[in-house]
Each structure stands twice: as C-alpha cells, then as structure tokens.
Motif scaffolding. Sequence first.
Motif, PDB file in Angstrom:
ATOM      1  N   GLY A   1     -54.459  15.648 -28.803  1.00  0.00           N
ATOM      2  CA  GLY A   1     -54.306  15.002 -27.501  1.00  0.00           C
ATOM      3  C   GLY A   1     -53.047  14.171 -27.446  1.00  0.00           C
ATOM      4  N   GLU A   2     -52.508  14.072 -26.246  1.00  0.00           N
ATOM      5  CA  GLU A   2     -51.259  13.339 -26.057  1.00  0.00           C
ATOM      6  C   GLU A   2     -51.473  11.905 -25.578  1.00  0.00           C
ATOM      7  OE1 GLU A   2     -48.359  14.535 -27.068  1.00  0.00           O
ATOM      8  OE2 GLU A   2     -49.471  16.309 -27.709  1.00  0.00           O
ATOM      9  N   ASP A   3     -52.666  11.595 -25.085  1.00  0.00           N
ATOM     10  CA  ASP A   3     -52.950  10.266 -24.544  1.00  0.00           C
ATOM     11  C   ASP A   3     -53.203   9.270 -25.674  1.00  0.00           C
ATOM     12  OD1 ASP A   3     -53.606   8.103 -22.993  1.00  0.00           O
ATOM     13  OD2 ASP A   3     -55.507   8.928 -22.280  1.00  0.00           O
ATOM     14  N   ARG A   4     -52.290   8.334 -25.838  1.00  0.00           N
ATOM     15  CA  ARG A   4     -52.358   7.353 -26.928  1.00  0.00           C
ATOM     16  C   ARG A   4     -53.611   6.482 -26.847  1.00  0.00           C
ATOM     17  NH1 ARG A   4     -46.944   4.220 -28.303  1.00  0.00           N
ATOM     18  NH2 ARG A   4     -46.366   6.393 -28.550  1.00  0.00           N
ATOM     19  N   GLU A   5     -53.964   6.042 -25.634  1.00  0.00           N
ATOM     20  CA  GLU A   5     -55.149   5.192 -25.473  1.00  0.00           C
ATOM     21  C   GLU A   5     -56.420   5.956 -25.817  1.00  0.00           C
ATOM     22  OE1 GLU A   5     -52.833   5.257 -22.814  1.00  0.00           O
ATOM     23  OE2 GLU A   5     -51.882   3.408 -23.503  1.00  0.00           O
ATOM     24  N   ALA A   6     -56.481   7.236 -25.446  1.00  0.00           N
ATOM     25  CA  ALA A   6     -57.649   8.058 -25.771  1.00  0.00           C
ATOM     26  C   ALA A   6     -57.772   8.247 -27.280  1.00  0.00           C
ATOM     27  CB  ALA A   6     -57.558   9.409 -25.069  1.00  0.00           C
ATOM     28  N   ARG A   7     -56.645   8.447 -27.962  1.00  0.00           N
ATOM     29  CA  ARG A   7     -56.681   8.580 -29.425  1.00  0.00           C
ATOM     30  C   ARG A   7     -57.158   7.285 -30.074  1.00  0.00           C
ATOM     31  NH1 ARG A   7     -51.435  11.118 -29.088  1.00  0.00           N
ATOM     32  NH2 ARG A   7     -50.549   9.239 -29.981  1.00  0.00           N
ATOM     33  N   THR A   8     -56.663   6.167 -29.587  1.00  0.00           N
ATOM     34  CA  THR A   8     -57.085   4.870 -30.124  1.00  0.00           C
ATOM     35  C   THR A   8     -58.580   4.661 -29.909  1.00  0.00           C
ATOM     36  OG1 THR A   8     -54.894   3.944 -29.716  1.00  0.00           O
ATOM     37  CG2 THR A   8     -56.685   2.379 -30.015  1.00  0.00           C
ATOM     38  N   ALA A   9     -59.083   5.027 -28.740  1.00  0.00           N
ATOM     39  CA  ALA A   9     -60.522   4.905 -28.457  1.00  0.00           C
ATOM     40  C   ALA A   9     -61.333   5.816 -29.376  1.00  0.00           C
ATOM     41  CB  ALA A   9     -60.805   5.238 -26.995  1.00  0.00           C
ATOM     42  N   THR A  10     -60.826   7.020 -29.637  1.00  0.00           N
ATOM     43  CA  THR A  10     -61.512   7.954 -30.537  1.00  0.00           C
ATOM     44  C   THR A  10     -61.537   7.403 -31.949  1.00  0.00           C
ATOM     45  OG1 THR A  10     -60.847   9.831 -29.168  1.00  0.00           O
ATOM     46  CG2 THR A  10     -61.521  10.323 -31.419  1.00  0.00           C
ATOM     47  N   ILE A  11     -60.432   6.830 -32.396  1.00  0.00           N
ATOM     48  CA  ILE A  11     -60.380   6.231 -33.741  1.00  0.00           C
ATOM     49  C   ILE A  11     -61.394   5.106 -33.846  1.00  0.00           C
ATOM     50  CG2 ILE A  11     -58.968   4.846 -35.317  1.00  0.00           C
ATOM     51  CD1 ILE A  11     -56.544   6.537 -34.317  1.00  0.00           C
ATOM     52  N   ASP A  12     -61.427   4.228 -32.851  1.00  0.00           N
ATOM     53  CA  ASP A  12     -62.390   3.122 -32.858  1.00  0.00           C
ATOM     54  C   ASP A  12     -63.821   3.634 -32.879  1.00  0.00           C
ATOM     55  OD1 ASP A  12     -60.253   1.374 -32.792  1.00  0.00           O
ATOM     56  OD2 ASP A  12     -60.403   0.997 -30.624  1.00  0.00           O
ATOM     57  N   ALA A  13     -64.090   4.698 -32.119  1.00  0.00           N
ATOM     58  CA  ALA A  13     -65.439   5.264 -32.057  1.00  0.00           C
ATOM     59  C   ALA A  13     -65.846   5.880 -33.389  1.00  0.00           C
ATOM     60  CB  ALA A  13     -65.527   6.303 -30.944  1.00  0.00           C
ATOM     61  N   ILE A  14     -64.921   6.584 -34.043  1.00  0.00           N
ATOM     62  CA  ILE A  14     -65.276   7.222 -35.317  1.00  0.00           C
ATOM     63  C   ILE A  14     -65.445   6.180 -36.420  1.00  0.00           C
ATOM     64  CG2 ILE A  14     -62.981   7.763 -36.263  1.00  0.00           C
ATOM     65  CD1 ILE A  14     -64.178  10.575 -36.873  1.00  0.00           C
ATOM     66  N   VAL A  15     -64.663   5.104 -36.363  1.00  0.00           N
ATOM     67  CA  VAL A  15     -64.820   4.009 -37.328  1.00  0.00           C
ATOM     68  C   VAL A  15     -66.190   3.359 -37.139  1.00  0.00           C
ATOM     69  CG1 VAL A  15     -63.989   1.683 -37.896  1.00  0.00           C
ATOM     70  CG2 VAL A  15     -62.371   3.575 -37.727  1.00  0.00           C
ATOM     71  N   ASP A  16     -66.577   3.104 -35.890  1.00  0.00           N
ATOM     72  CA  ASP A  16     -67.886   2.513 -35.607  1.00  0.00           C
ATOM     73  C   ASP A  16     -69.026   3.434 -36.023  1.00  0.00           C
ATOM     74  OD1 ASP A  16     -66.693   0.256 -34.579  1.00  0.00           O
ATOM     75  OD2 ASP A  16     -66.885   0.882 -32.489  1.00  0.00           O
ATOM     76  N   ALA A  17     -68.892   4.721 -35.741  1.00  0.00           N
ATOM     77  CA  ALA A  17     -69.962   5.684 -36.014  1.00  0.00           C
ATOM     78  C   ALA A  17     -70.159   5.933 -37.503  1.00  0.00           C
ATOM     79  CB  ALA A  17     -69.682   7.004 -35.300  1.00  0.00           C
ATOM     80  N   THR A  18     -69.088   5.843 -38.290  1.00  0.00           N
ATOM     81  CA  THR A  18     -69.183   6.166 -39.718  1.00  0.00           C
ATOM     82  C   THR A  18     -69.280   4.937 -40.617  1.00  0.00           C
ATOM     83  OG1 THR A  18     -66.778   6.238 -39.975  1.00  0.00           O
ATOM     84  CG2 THR A  18     -67.899   8.322 -39.442  1.00  0.00           C
ATOM     85  N   GLY A  19     -68.879   3.790 -40.117  1.00  0.00           N
ATOM     86  CA  GLY A  19     -68.862   2.594 -40.953  1.00  0.00           C
ATOM     87  C   GLY A  19     -67.668   2.568 -41.894  1.00  0.00           C
ATOM     88  N   ALA A  20     -66.686   3.411 -41.629  1.00  0.00           N
ATOM     89  CA  ALA A  20     -65.486   3.468 -42.465  1.00  0.00           C
ATOM     90  C   ALA A  20     -64.466   2.443 -41.987  1.00  0.00           C
ATOM     91  CB  ALA A  20     -64.876   4.870 -42.406  1.00  0.00           C
ATOM     92  N   GLN A  21     -63.393   2.314 -42.746  1.00  0.00           N
ATOM     93  CA  GLN A  21     -62.289   1.448 -42.358  1.00  0.00           C
ATOM     94  C   GLN A  21     -61.052   2.296 -42.127  1.00  0.00           C
ATOM     95  OE1 GLN A  21     -61.559  -1.969 -44.801  1.00  0.00           O
ATOM     96  NE2 GLN A  21     -63.728  -2.292 -45.205  1.00  0.00           N
ATOM     97  N   ALA A  22     -60.341   2.007 -41.066  1.00  0.00           N
ATOM     98  CA  ALA A  22     -59.077   2.691 -40.797  1.00  0.00           C
ATOM     99  C   ALA A  22     -58.001   1.991 -41.618  1.00  0.00           C
ATOM    100  CB  ALA A  22     -58.747   2.647 -39.321  1.00  0.00           C
ATOM    101  N   VAL A  23     -57.500   2.685 -42.637  1.00  0.00           N
ATOM    102  CA  VAL A  23     -56.494   2.117 -43.532  1.00  0.00           C
ATOM    103  C   VAL A  23     -55.118   2.184 -42.890  1.00  0.00           C
ATOM    104  CG1 VAL A  23     -55.388   2.340 -45.796  1.00  0.00           C
ATOM    105  CG2 VAL A  23     -57.844   2.758 -45.560  1.00  0.00           C
ATOM    106  N   GLN A  24     -54.833   3.311 -42.229  1.00  0.00           N
ATOM    107  CA  GLN A  24     -53.510   3.517 -41.650  1.00  0.00           C
ATOM    108  C   GLN A  24     -53.620   4.465 -40.461  1.00  0.00           C
ATOM    109  OE1 GLN A  24     -50.756   5.629 -44.217  1.00  0.00           O
ATOM    110  NE2 GLN A  24     -49.073   4.328 -43.514  1.00  0.00           N
TER     111      GLN A  24
END
Length: 107
Positions: free
Chosen positions: A54-77
């Motif tokens: 996807g090209e939408d930066r805000e949508a990618r950021t929202a997806t990253i936040d959602a996957i971090v919340d859903a998995t309990g992982a930490q986004a390192v980079q």
Amino acid sequence: MAALSIHERKRLRQIGHVLNPVVMIGGQGLTDAVIEETLRALNDHELIKVKIAGEDREARTATIDAIVDATGAQAVQKIGKIVLLYKKAAKQNQHLSNLVRHAHLAN
C-alpha cells in the motif's frame, strides 16, 4: 512488555538487517489469518520482518499499530513498507530463532 533498551534495539536491528520478510500484508489488510501466521512466525523466530503493501503512509502506520497490539510484539524498526517485530518466545527454539542463528552479527 518492558521497553527495549537502546543497546537491545541496536542488536536486534543488526540481526534484522540480513532477514527477509516472512509475513506479507496485502490488499486484504490485517486478517485473522495474517495475525495467526505472524504469531506463529514470532513464536518460531522471535525476530521477523513484515512487509505491508500500500502507498498510504497513515494506513501502513495503522496496520503496524494493529499488528503490534494483536500479537503483543514490539516494533523494533520501521523503514518504508517494512517493519521489524520482536517478541521473546516462551521457549526458544535453537534451530529456528533468528536471535540464535544470527547472534554472530550482533557484536
């Protein structure tokens, strides 16, 4: 989960540099199957790269936040469409863990 120290983040980024994405999030977005596969990969490898289409930066950021919340992982980079996720496994698999397999890179 406790925040990672600067040293730990640097070590994980060094290891993550040689990794290829193992989970790809496409046009369907973040589905239950993608979350399940991400959890399996984190359990096996502890440190993984996820590529988000996807090209939408805000949508990618929202997806990253959602996957971090859903998995309990930490986004390192986060770089562009790639995010490096870390989640310590309950029982580390010596043959699959990227932290063990690529430990020689983090010196």
